[in-house]
Design an enzyme around this catalytic site. Sequence first.
Site, PDB file in Angstrom:
ATOM      1  N   ASP A  12       0.880  -1.167   0.000  1.00 58.48           N
ATOM      2  CA  ASP A  12       0.000   0.000   0.000  1.00 58.48           C
ATOM      3  C   ASP A  12       0.921   1.221   0.000  1.00 58.48           C
ATOM      4  OD1 ASP A  12      -1.633   2.148   0.610  1.00 58.48           O
ATOM      5  OD2 ASP A  12      -2.776   1.079   2.138  1.00 58.48           O
ATOM      6  N   HIS A  13       0.994   1.867  -1.145  1.00 65.68           N
ATOM      7  CA  HIS A  13       1.994   2.923  -1.297  1.00 65.68           C
ATOM      8  C   HIS A  13       1.685   4.167  -0.473  1.00 65.68           C
ATOM      9  CE1 HIS A  13       5.562   4.622  -2.852  1.00 65.68           C
ATOM     10  NE2 HIS A  13       5.507   4.167  -4.085  1.00 65.68           N
ATOM     11  N   ARG A  14       0.501   4.191   0.135  1.00 67.33           N
ATOM     12  CA  ARG A  14       0.216   5.304   1.038  1.00 67.33           C
ATOM     13  C   ARG A  14       1.098   5.181   2.287  1.00 67.33           C
ATOM     14  NH1 ARG A  14      -6.004   4.505   2.145  1.00 67.33           N
ATOM     15  NH2 ARG A  14      -5.098   2.475   2.595  1.00 67.33           N
TER      16      ARG A  14
END
Lengths: 504, 489
Positions: free
Chosen positions: A475-477
Amino acid sequence: MAREFKLPDVGEGVAEGEIVSWLVSEGDTVTEDQPVAEVETDKAVVEVPAPVNGTVRTLHYDAGDVVPVGDVIVTFDVEGEAAESESEAAEAAAESASEEATEAATESASKSATEQASTRTFAPPSVRRLARELDVDLDSVEGTGPSGRVTEGDVRAAAEGHATEPQEEPPDEVRSAVEPVGEQAAEHTEAETPAVESATEPAGRETTLAAPATRGLAKELGVNIHDVPAVEERDGEAFVTAEAVQEYAEGGTAAQGETAAAAPEREREFVEGGETTQPYRGVRRSIGEQMAESKYTAPHVTHHDTAVIDDLVETRTKLTERAAEQDVKLTYLPFVMKAVVSGLQEYPILNSELREDEEEIALKQDYNIGVAVATDHGLMVPVVKHVDQKSILDIAAEVNELAAKARDRSISREEMQGGTFTITNFGAVGGEYATPIINYPETAILGLGGIDERPVAEDGEVRAAQTLPLSLSIDHRVVDGAEAARFTNHVMERLTDPELLLLE
Amino acid sequence: MVVGDVSTGTDVAVVGGGPGGYVAAIRAAQLGLDATLVEMDAYGGTCLNYGCIPSKALITATDVAHDASNAEEMGIYADPDVDFGEMVAWKDGVVDQLTGGVEKLCKANGVNLMQGRAEFAGNDKLRVVHGGEGQGSETIEYEHCIVATGSQPIEVPGFEFDADPVLDSRQALAMDELPDSIVVVGAGYIGMEISTVLAKLGVDVTVVEMLDEALAGYPDDLTQPVKQRAEGLGIDFEFGLAADSWTESGDGIVVTAEDENREASKTPQADGEAVDGDTTEFETDNVLVAVGREPVTDTLNLDAIDLEPNDDGRLETDDQARTAVENVFAIGDVAPGPMLAHKASKEGQVAAEVAAGEPAALDYQAIPAAVFTDPEIATVGLTEDEASAEGFEPAVGTFPFRASGRALTTGDSEGFVRVVADEESGFLLGAQIVGPEASELIAELGLAIEMGATLEDVASTIHTHPTLAESTMEAAEHALGHAIHTLNR
């Protein structure tokens, strides 16, 4: 006295269930705990037991209907005893004047006209709010407080899937609430032994095991499921697959010797306007909803790499016999899980959950690894808890047990909850790389490709080495690409040199 | 608020600043949302300005004088001199203090206040028309809108409120001098409360009611003491009559009422059609029309968001107070349910929390209601009949105030407390009270019902002696069959 019986939350915190079949008819006499219906929820097919001794007055739904948990499904006439008010039906809702104030109390002022007057659940507002927070249907929670008041503990228990059972004592014969689907080894692609039946005439059985979707298909095609030649036997009962139904409907014979999973896509006939539909609900729909939520919420990035694992192959081969002595089938998965936990300890950000509303990232202190298992009723993710505290052998035994339970649908909701990181072993079926979808709200998932000999360039030479392709979605967040790469390197190091795992 | 070139953006726009709307706006602001409250008249709405609060002020002030002049048995002989103008000025001061407080609270919580009439101008847009010539209008773009436009008095054909002698409840509570006589059309709670005040102040009051009872909808044994005491004050009840028209006559007016031979409907809806039967005429100074209230939605231009009120003029909502339009909520008198300020406030809180993404819902078990007549009536939850109809086996306990030491010491011991519970489990299901301070006493029983308390819980809670509140404990004991201060059945 009449007693209205609502569809209980069958200990799974699900919102609705599909009535697969009625096991009783109106007018039947039932004893307490006698199964009255088969209900499919997101997770399993369960038999719903009668709450009382009595006779069935009304069945409120037809087989195939999808019913929200908490809706009345059966009205029983209870023998003799004064029925509990908790479950008493309002025989007639009083017509009272729609004058302002007196009404106020009785109407939930904002509900639309579809009011059910019948029963009431007693619980304080704080508990009601908690139920909403945890997405628990309060009406289906059995209260353990004074006079059956629902307490905070009851709601929490229901949310965790071990709601207090209505009856205090276990029945003499503990029935599995789950439709038996036979023993299967924890392997992805083993063929089931088909019991060959001639298909030229209707089989005309009394009972038939089949998945709800299959029953739905039979209904749609106007096929009596008991007439469909069984593909195999499970628990001594004839088992019918969707293909067999389709086949029977088309007047052919059931595919023999093929597993349901590996059956080739049947040639579609492009008759104008012709098609068959499969219901998108139950397990299929809940998988779909979860996938969509994950993909549309978390920006996915997938990092690919390949570990050279000659030593690990050797190590596992050596240990396989030792494990077999203890009746444990040792696969590569426990080694990977241990390596992953080591990586998570080093890079805790991958063992986390983003809580946007609270504006915080929760770094989990547990190392609970989910293992995605493909079953013939959909994808399930059993969770091995506290992998950091378990030996490779323990993990192996547990994974095998959970995978078997997932396949025969005897897995409990609890055993699928609490994961902090997931591994999906698509390589068991084949392939090298994939882009796994994160098991939301986790923040990372590791996909394993097939272990195979592949060319590896080392010191100016190309050699055939045992390799394991890895695909890590993050999850690149929450996780940066560099962290994902470092984590993968850390895991690969331990797969290439499994002795390092001894130092964990 | 982000002020752009043409319009203003806000997270939550609340239309109507009554007890529903201002509470919703404050709650939304507390939850970190940008909240804008649009009010076209006065902050605090009908409740604070023209309803609950002014009526309660006048009821209390009137009681002070009335009680003082009726305390001979305590050895007190008084003939209070009431200056009605000053009484009204005091009442206005109370109202001002409260509405000023609402405005301060809104500002302190960061709510943007906007004066004007709001109407929908397409999806996610409100146009706010400012009062006064040339003030123009502005646009608010919202994420969520909470409609809290409230209600207005129902007009009876032939008795339009714009005529001087014809009063609605708001005008009746704002009179600066007392008439000699008044005809009150409608014996609901508004008509009964105002009739009682005026009668105690010496006005000659005639109540004309289409039905054959006062406070229809409340159980007879609760309304009986009220009707009797009202008659004792000189109020003349004319049941089964429908007010039809009025004409000027000398200094005053003549109100004509028709005999109501039709099947009495539960909600008096004078429709002005000629009815066969006798005509009765009443000579009077004023006529107060209090036959109920109707939701206000016609100011909203609901067409712009494709929303339609249902047959009774309200906006249907779900258990999160949402209308059929996902981001538009309706609360209070425009939403279904009883028209009560406290219900509006709770709905406002829920709507704001839902807008903020909280897991809120309208799942209360009971809404209390009170009528500030003499004696007061208060109810919460189910009556015995309603409990039976819901499938419970009701256990009922009663405690008469004449057995209450504290009630006797106040000189007012008429009435009783009654509790209704489920026989088997003991869960409290409802309560009805008529008597002194009923409106205060009901709160404890509301809490008991909401908490899922049993008769045992209420009976076992030590209540202060000597108080009226002990009566709830005694009633619960009576329901359990072991009352001490009253005879068990």
